[in-house]
Write an enzyme that holds these catalytic residues in place. Structure first.
Site: not given
Ligand SMILES: N[C@](CCCC[B-](O)(O)O)(CCN1CCCCC1)C(=O)O
Ligand SMILES: [Mn+2]
Ligand SMILES: [Mn+2]
Ligand SMILES: [Mn+2]
Length: 285
Positions: A76, A99, A101, A103, A116, A207, A209, A252
């Site tokens: 993403h 999504d 998330h 992001d 991402h 996304d 997901d 994703e």
């Molecule tokens: N917010 C996350 C996930 C991002 C997903 C990206 B997508 O939407 O493109 O798939 C997750 C952070 N999170 C924090 C607590 C412990 C697990 C991971 C991050 O890595 O920043």
């Molecule tokens: Mn996501």
């Molecule tokens: Mn995303």
């Molecule tokens: Mn990714």
């Protein structure tokens, strides 16, 4: 228009048989950065910055050809170049970010350093002061206002992200709102909101997901309690119905993350169906 290599790009014929005029602009080649050491906590900054600059240029060129662009990913983080290039071609736009998330982490709020989870922060005018300089990102200028951003499907938002969403007053339909209102009302309110914002061209950044992982397991960060397949398709049908859809990212999809072949099949076919909904396929025939 297909830019990013993805299992989805092998399904072009389905778009043609659905009546779409498809022009494949081919795969972009990206510079390799074998020694892309983390910058602070940010991973792969040089590669992501360079790739998104190429992507932005490509999207701008295709939009200038008058096409609705479809980016098939892949991570993403491609949203940086996709939305930047789209805005370079059409000016002000609105973004519907579907999504699990948000992001919207900055390099300073991200706990993983994965890009991402950060694309939105790089695009927003309101967060520019929160961004450190990163190598290969000097080309990037903010192009999105927080009030022109709508989220659907959120259910895994980090603390820093939650602060930004509240502080900036971003329009959010989390899974709580989806459960409370139903997807029909969520889309009605989304479209009404975009109308009050002047019916700008829509960039749909989808996304997979956002959909429940029982349907789309082949993805990097699955989160339980997602949208049903039907909700996911309904979103695309209603965005298509606005007549404002100008670009779509479908991201994703990652076959390496599924446990079974069926998981890959289900994820890819759902992503293809979501795209077909964006480009006019109706369940009524
Ligand atoms: N917010 C996350 C996930 C991002 C997903 C990206 B997508 O939407 O493109 O798939 C997750 C952070 N999170 C924090 C607590 C412990 C697990 C991971 C991050 O890595 O920043
Ligand atoms: Mn996501
Ligand atoms: Mn995303
Ligand atoms: Mn990714």
């Amino acid at each position: 228009m297909l830019i990013c290599v993805s299992p989805l790009s092998y399904h072009l014929t389905e778009f043609v048989s659905a009546g779409c005029e498809v022009k494949d602009y081919g795969n972009l080649t990206f510079e390799e950065f074998p020694d892309d050491e983390p910058v602070g906590r940010v991973k792969n900054a040089r590669a992501v910055g360079s790739a998104n600059q190429r992507l932005s240029e490509a999207v701008k060129a295709v939009k200038k050809d008058g096409h609705t662009t479809a980016m098939l990913g892949g991570d993403h983080s491609l949203g940086i170049g996709s939305i930047h290039g789209h805005s370079a071609a059409v000016g002000k736009l609105s973004v519907v970010w579907v999504d699990a998330h948000s992001d919207i982490n900055t390099p300073l709020t991200s706990s993983t350093g994965n890009m991402h989870g950060q694309p939105v922060s790089f695009l927003l005018h309101e967060l520019q002061s929160k961004l450190p300089a990163l190598p290969n990102f000097s080309w990037l200028k903010p192009c999105l206002s927080a009030k022109d951003l709508v989220y659907i499907g959120l259910r895994d938002v980090d603390p820093g992200e939650h602060y930004f969403l509240k502080f900036l007053g971003v329009k959010v339909f989390s899974m709580t709102e989806v459960d409370r209102l139903g997807i029909g009302k969520v889309m009605e309110e989304t479209c009404d909101y975009l109308c009050t914002r002047g019916n700008k061209p829509i960039h749909l950044s989808y996304d997979v997901d956002a959909i429940d992982p029982t349907v789309t397991p082949a993805t990097g960060t699955p989160v339980v309690g997602g949208l049903t397949y039907r909700d996911g398709i309904y979103i695309t049908e209603q965005i298509r119905h606005t007549g404002l859809l100008s670009a779509v990212d479908m991201v994703e999809v990652n076959p390496l993350r599924a446990q079974t072949e069926e998981g890959v099949r289900s994820t890819v076919s759902t992503a293809v169906d979501l795209l077909l909904g964006c480009f006019g396929r109706l369940r009524e025939g």
